[in-house]
Design an enzyme around this catalytic site. Structure first.
Site, PDB file in Angstrom:
ATOM      1  N   TYR A  41       0.810  -1.221   0.000  1.00  0.00           N
ATOM      2  CA  TYR A  41       0.000   0.000   0.000  1.00  0.00           C
ATOM      3  C   TYR A  41       0.842   1.269   0.000  1.00  0.00           C
ATOM      4  O   TYR A  41       0.311   2.358  -0.215  1.00  0.00           O
ATOM      5  CB  TYR A  41      -0.933   0.036   1.217  1.00  0.00           C
ATOM      6  N   ASN A 130      -5.641 -14.312   1.143  1.00  0.00           N
ATOM      7  CA  ASN A 130      -5.999 -14.885  -0.155  1.00  0.00           C
ATOM      8  C   ASN A 130      -5.589 -16.347  -0.274  1.00  0.00           C
ATOM      9  O   ASN A 130      -5.186 -16.810  -1.339  1.00  0.00           O
ATOM     10  CB  ASN A 130      -5.396 -14.043  -1.287  1.00  0.00           C
ATOM     11  N   LEU A 180     -17.390  -3.221   1.388  1.00  0.00           N
ATOM     12  CA  LEU A 180     -18.362  -2.279   0.851  1.00  0.00           C
ATOM     13  C   LEU A 180     -18.604  -2.506  -0.641  1.00  0.00           C
ATOM     14  O   LEU A 180     -19.291  -1.722  -1.296  1.00  0.00           O
ATOM     15  CB  LEU A 180     -17.887  -0.839   1.088  1.00  0.00           C
ATOM     16  N   LYS A 221     -12.588   0.531   3.989  1.00  0.00           N
ATOM     17  CA  LYS A 221     -11.761   1.716   3.752  1.00  0.00           C
ATOM     18  C   LYS A 221     -12.635   2.955   3.855  1.00  0.00           C
ATOM     19  O   LYS A 221     -13.815   2.922   3.509  1.00  0.00           O
ATOM     20  CB  LYS A 221     -11.113   1.656   2.376  1.00  0.00           C
TER      21      LYS A 221
END
Length: 263
Positions: A41, A130, A180, A221
């Site tokens: 990130y 994952n 979301l 987020k």
């Protein structure tokens, strides 16, 4: 099962240093206690600054980061974890993830290093992201440490029921990213209808559904106090509303690289 504060704050994509630091500080002020970042990130330094600038003591913050898939060879994993801790301004993290089982990932070579990092006090717990159930079986066989969490995409169009059941059976928390639905929740009629009855958004309904799933910790987020607060103070859904969401048959995976383990 490791108790991980829920919901957490996801920081993927928040790579503006000032905005990221302020978001983390605001989130902690609102009441979040779980902050999720990653080498990938490119914001670990800002996340660390946000924690340092808040009035919440470091020991009250559950901090997670992830080793980049290109850095999963043994020596690279050691070196870059030290660099992550330096950027974050901490001596250790609460959760250290294998970030995607691809590129330099080799279970037999990579995972023992995560055991070593835990034994050295660089992380309290070892986690993966994952991973399929087959990869979790392999990791659990190799690691001395228990697998504390598996971070995966999860939302009403990707409920991952079989994976969740496996993780529940083996005391592995499921940390849910894209809770979301990347802004697509409004396209799901059931979510839109339930949202209207709660005077909220379909995204909030998706998040509320996840918050009510046993063993799931969503990490939405957000930036800005209003958005942060909306994600932290989700409504309670009725059993009927949860059942309606559970009954959705449409499926969509939003994050799907070609070399992901399920492809």
């Amino acid at each position: 099962m490791t108790t991980i504060p829920s919901p957490g704050l996801g920081t993927s994509g928040n790579d503006d240093p000032d905005q990221c630091a302020e978001t983390v500080r605001e989130a902690l002020e609102i009441g979040y206690r779980h902050i999720d970042t990653a080498q990938m990130y490119d914001n670990e330094k800002a996340v660390g600054e946000g924690i340092a600038e808040s009035e919440v003591p470091r020991e009250d913050v559950f901090l997670a980061t992830k080793v980049h898939p290109s850095n999963l060879a043994p020596e690279d994993a050691r070196e870059t974890t030290a660099e992550s801790l330096d950027r974050l301004g901490v001596e250790s993290v609460d959760l250290l993830y294998v970030h995607w089982p691809m590129k330099a990932y080799d279970a037999e070579a990579t995972l023992p290093v995560f055991d070593e990092l835990r034994e050295e006090g660089k992380t309290e717990r070892v986690a993966v992201s994952n991973f399929t159930t087959d990869l979790l079986d392999e990791a659990r066989e190799i690691l001395d440490a228990s697998v504390a969490a598996n971070q995966v995409e999860m939302h009403p169009l990707l409920p991952q029921d079989d994976l969740l059941e496996y993780c529940r059976d083996h005391d592995i928390a499921v940390v849910a990213y894209s809770p979301l639905m990347q802004g697509e929740a409004g396209d799901v009629d059931v979510l839109a209808e339930i949202a209207e009855s709660h005077d909220t958004t379909p995204e909030t309904v998706s998040l509320a559904w996840l918050c009510q799933r046993d063993g799931v910790v969503p990490i939405p987020k957000a930036t800005g106090e209003d958005h942060l607060r909306a994600n932290f103070e989700v409504p309670d859904l009725s059993d009927d509303e949860v059942a309606r969401i559970d009954a959705i048959e449409e499926r969509e995976r939003l994050v799907d690289p070609d070399d992901a383990a399920w492809n």
